[in-house]
Design a protein around this motif. Sequence first.
Motif, PDB file in Angstrom:
ATOM      1  N   ALA A 158       0.684  -1.264  -0.541  1.00  0.00           N
ATOM      2  CA  ALA A 158      -0.294  -0.118  -0.233  1.00  0.00           C
ATOM      3  C   ALA A 158       0.408   1.107   0.235  1.00  0.00           C
ATOM      4  O   ALA A 158       2.033   1.115   0.361  1.00  0.00           O
ATOM      5  CB  ALA A 158      -0.827  -0.042   1.510  1.00  0.00           C
ATOM      6  N   ILE A 159       0.608   2.148  -0.637  1.00  0.00           N
ATOM      7  CA  ILE A 159       0.832   3.599  -0.947  1.00  0.00           C
ATOM      8  C   ILE A 159      -0.083   4.490  -0.794  1.00  0.00           C
ATOM      9  O   ILE A 159      -1.219   4.514  -1.592  1.00  0.00           O
ATOM     10  CB  ILE A 159       1.581   3.990  -2.074  1.00  0.00           C
ATOM     11  CG1 ILE A 159       2.670   2.929  -2.173  1.00  0.00           C
ATOM     12  CG2 ILE A 159       1.851   5.193  -1.906  1.00  0.00           C
ATOM     13  CD1 ILE A 159       4.490   3.015  -1.994  1.00  0.00           C
ATOM     14  N   TRP A 160      -0.236   5.612   0.360  1.00  0.00           N
ATOM     15  CA  TRP A 160      -1.630   6.192   0.519  1.00  0.00           C
ATOM     16  C   TRP A 160      -2.739   5.558   0.106  1.00  0.00           C
ATOM     17  O   TRP A 160      -2.921   4.029   1.061  1.00  0.00           O
ATOM     18  CB  TRP A 160      -1.506   7.556  -0.697  1.00  0.00           C
ATOM     19  CG  TRP A 160      -2.533   8.787  -0.088  1.00  0.00           C
ATOM     20  CD1 TRP A 160      -2.409   8.801   0.432  1.00  0.00           C
ATOM     21  CD2 TRP A 160      -3.157   9.554  -1.440  1.00  0.00           C
ATOM     22  NE1 TRP A 160      -4.025   9.801   0.398  1.00  0.00           N
ATOM     23  CE2 TRP A 160      -3.582  10.258  -0.883  1.00  0.00           C
ATOM     24  CE3 TRP A 160      -2.838   9.101  -2.456  1.00  0.00           C
ATOM     25  CZ2 TRP A 160      -4.170  10.596  -1.144  1.00  0.00           C
ATOM     26  CZ3 TRP A 160      -3.611   9.905  -3.615  1.00  0.00           C
ATOM     27  CH2 TRP A 160      -3.985  11.190  -2.961  1.00  0.00           C
ATOM     28  N   LYS A 161      -3.371   5.419  -0.444  1.00  0.00           N
ATOM     29  CA  LYS A 161      -4.835   5.050  -0.322  1.00  0.00           C
ATOM     30  C   LYS A 161      -4.885   4.131  -1.362  1.00  0.00           C
ATOM     31  O   LYS A 161      -6.044   3.172  -1.915  1.00  0.00           O
ATOM     32  CB  LYS A 161      -6.229   5.477  -0.731  1.00  0.00           C
ATOM     33  CG  LYS A 161      -5.914   6.771  -1.705  1.00  0.00           C
ATOM     34  CD  LYS A 161      -7.331   7.028  -1.454  1.00  0.00           C
ATOM     35  CE  LYS A 161      -7.813   8.786  -2.825  1.00  0.00           C
ATOM     36  NZ  LYS A 161      -8.444   9.526  -2.174  1.00  0.00           N
ATOM     37  N   TYR A 162      -3.840   3.607  -1.912  1.00  0.00           N
ATOM     38  CA  TYR A 162      -3.159   2.830  -3.706  1.00  0.00           C
ATOM     39  C   TYR A 162      -2.878   1.372  -3.129  1.00  0.00           C
ATOM     40  O   TYR A 162      -1.927   1.803  -2.127  1.00  0.00           O
ATOM     41  CB  TYR A 162      -3.289   3.430  -5.218  1.00  0.00           C
ATOM     42  CG  TYR A 162      -4.511   4.722  -4.783  1.00  0.00           C
ATOM     43  CD1 TYR A 162      -5.463   4.170  -5.494  1.00  0.00           C
ATOM     44  CD2 TYR A 162      -3.468   5.833  -4.467  1.00  0.00           C
ATOM     45  CE1 TYR A 162      -6.071   5.732  -5.492  1.00  0.00           C
ATOM     46  CE2 TYR A 162      -4.369   7.175  -4.935  1.00  0.00           C
ATOM     47  CZ  TYR A 162      -5.536   6.713  -5.327  1.00  0.00           C
ATOM     48  OH  TYR A 162      -6.448   7.498  -5.382  1.00  0.00           O
ATOM     49  N   GLU A 163      -2.703   0.360  -3.900  1.00  0.00           N
ATOM     50  CA  GLU A 163      -2.532  -1.178  -3.827  1.00  0.00           C
ATOM     51  C   GLU A 163      -0.942  -0.555  -4.929  1.00  0.00           C
ATOM     52  O   GLU A 163      -1.894  -0.643  -6.202  1.00  0.00           O
ATOM     53  CB  GLU A 163      -2.609  -1.991  -3.669  1.00  0.00           C
ATOM     54  CG  GLU A 163      -2.176  -3.080  -3.074  1.00  0.00           C
ATOM     55  CD  GLU A 163      -3.210  -4.540  -3.435  1.00  0.00           C
ATOM     56  OE1 GLU A 163      -2.934  -4.882  -2.807  1.00  0.00           O
ATOM     57  OE2 GLU A 163      -3.214  -5.166  -4.888  1.00  0.00           O
ATOM     58  N   MET A 164       0.217  -1.077  -4.996  1.00  0.00           N
ATOM     59  CA  MET A 164       0.921  -0.924  -6.146  1.00  0.00           C
ATOM     60  C   MET A 164       1.687  -1.539  -5.721  1.00  0.00           C
ATOM     61  O   MET A 164       2.466  -2.409  -4.660  1.00  0.00           O
ATOM     62  CB  MET A 164       1.220  -0.157  -6.759  1.00  0.00           C
ATOM     63  CG  MET A 164       2.223   1.209  -5.534  1.00  0.00           C
ATOM     64  SD  MET A 164       2.837   2.705  -5.488  1.00  0.00           S
ATOM     65  CE  MET A 164       2.933   3.100  -6.852  1.00  0.00           C
ATOM     66  N   SER A 165       2.500  -2.750  -7.018  1.00  0.00           N
ATOM     67  CA  SER A 165       3.264  -3.458  -7.129  1.00  0.00           C
ATOM     68  C   SER A 165       4.975  -2.564  -6.670  1.00  0.00           C
ATOM     69  O   SER A 165       5.010  -1.604  -7.128  1.00  0.00           O
ATOM     70  CB  SER A 165       3.458  -4.292  -7.984  1.00  0.00           C
ATOM     71  OG  SER A 165       3.838  -3.198  -8.960  1.00  0.00           O
ATOM     72  N   VAL A 166       5.816  -3.139  -6.582  1.00  0.00           N
ATOM     73  CA  VAL A 166       7.103  -2.981  -5.474  1.00  0.00           C
ATOM     74  C   VAL A 166       7.532  -2.166  -7.750  1.00  0.00           C
ATOM     75  O   VAL A 166       7.655  -0.947  -7.523  1.00  0.00           O
ATOM     76  CB  VAL A 166       8.624  -3.529  -6.149  1.00  0.00           C
ATOM     77  CG1 VAL A 166       9.492  -3.815  -5.228  1.00  0.00           C
ATOM     78  CG2 VAL A 166       7.479  -3.884  -4.056  1.00  0.00           C
ATOM     79  N   LEU A 167       7.346  -3.047  -8.422  1.00  0.00           N
ATOM     80  CA  LEU A 167       7.289  -2.629  -9.777  1.00  0.00           C
ATOM     81  C   LEU A 167       7.179  -0.903 -10.521  1.00  0.00           C
ATOM     82  O   LEU A 167       7.693  -0.395 -10.492  1.00  0.00           O
ATOM     83  CB  LEU A 167       6.929  -3.515 -11.010  1.00  0.00           C
ATOM     84  CG  LEU A 167       7.556  -3.284 -12.585  1.00  0.00           C
ATOM     85  CD1 LEU A 167       9.258  -2.917 -12.536  1.00  0.00           C
ATOM     86  CD2 LEU A 167       7.062  -4.173 -13.566  1.00  0.00           C
TER      87      LEU A 167
END
Length: 173
Positions: free
Chosen positions: A138-147
């Motif tokens: 999670a970053i802020w309110k979003y899910e994202m891959s390490v890439l």
Amino acid sequence: MKRTDIKELPEYFERYINLVDDIELSKAFDQSLKQIDDLDIEKLNRIGLKVYEAEKWTINSVIAHLTDWERILAYRALVYARKAGIIPHGMDEQILANNSNADSRKIEEILGELRIVRLSTKTLFDSFNNEILETKGAIWKYEMSVLAMCFNIIGHQVHHFGIIEERYFPLDK
């Protein structure tokens, strides 16, 4: 892996990620380092602490902001890559900028620090295999891959260097 290997572009961050060429991650890092090296230091020194509009950051503060956020995002990527838990979702960029001491430092010093951090980040991401790069967090309110986090770091620089060129370079008069 390339930018187009990101399976889901996180809303909001896609504006940074899509600024990066669709090339291998290591080459994207190399391009970002070249972008740092190609900055016209003499021009930046002539602009100094001028701002294009009241309440905007100086170039020194913009570069310090890039370094701070790269450190934060690289840390987040490391935590998710190592499956070491969760971390707080947000940081206040204005608080970080207000306490960066950037305007009392030389631009050469600030850019040197960004370059060192970028080399460190590149080395970290070069150590990740494809499985790790596809790990999500999670970053802020979003899910994202390490890439996606990695391409976000590079695209964030592209974005802010574009602002420097567009809004600050005209101050060199």
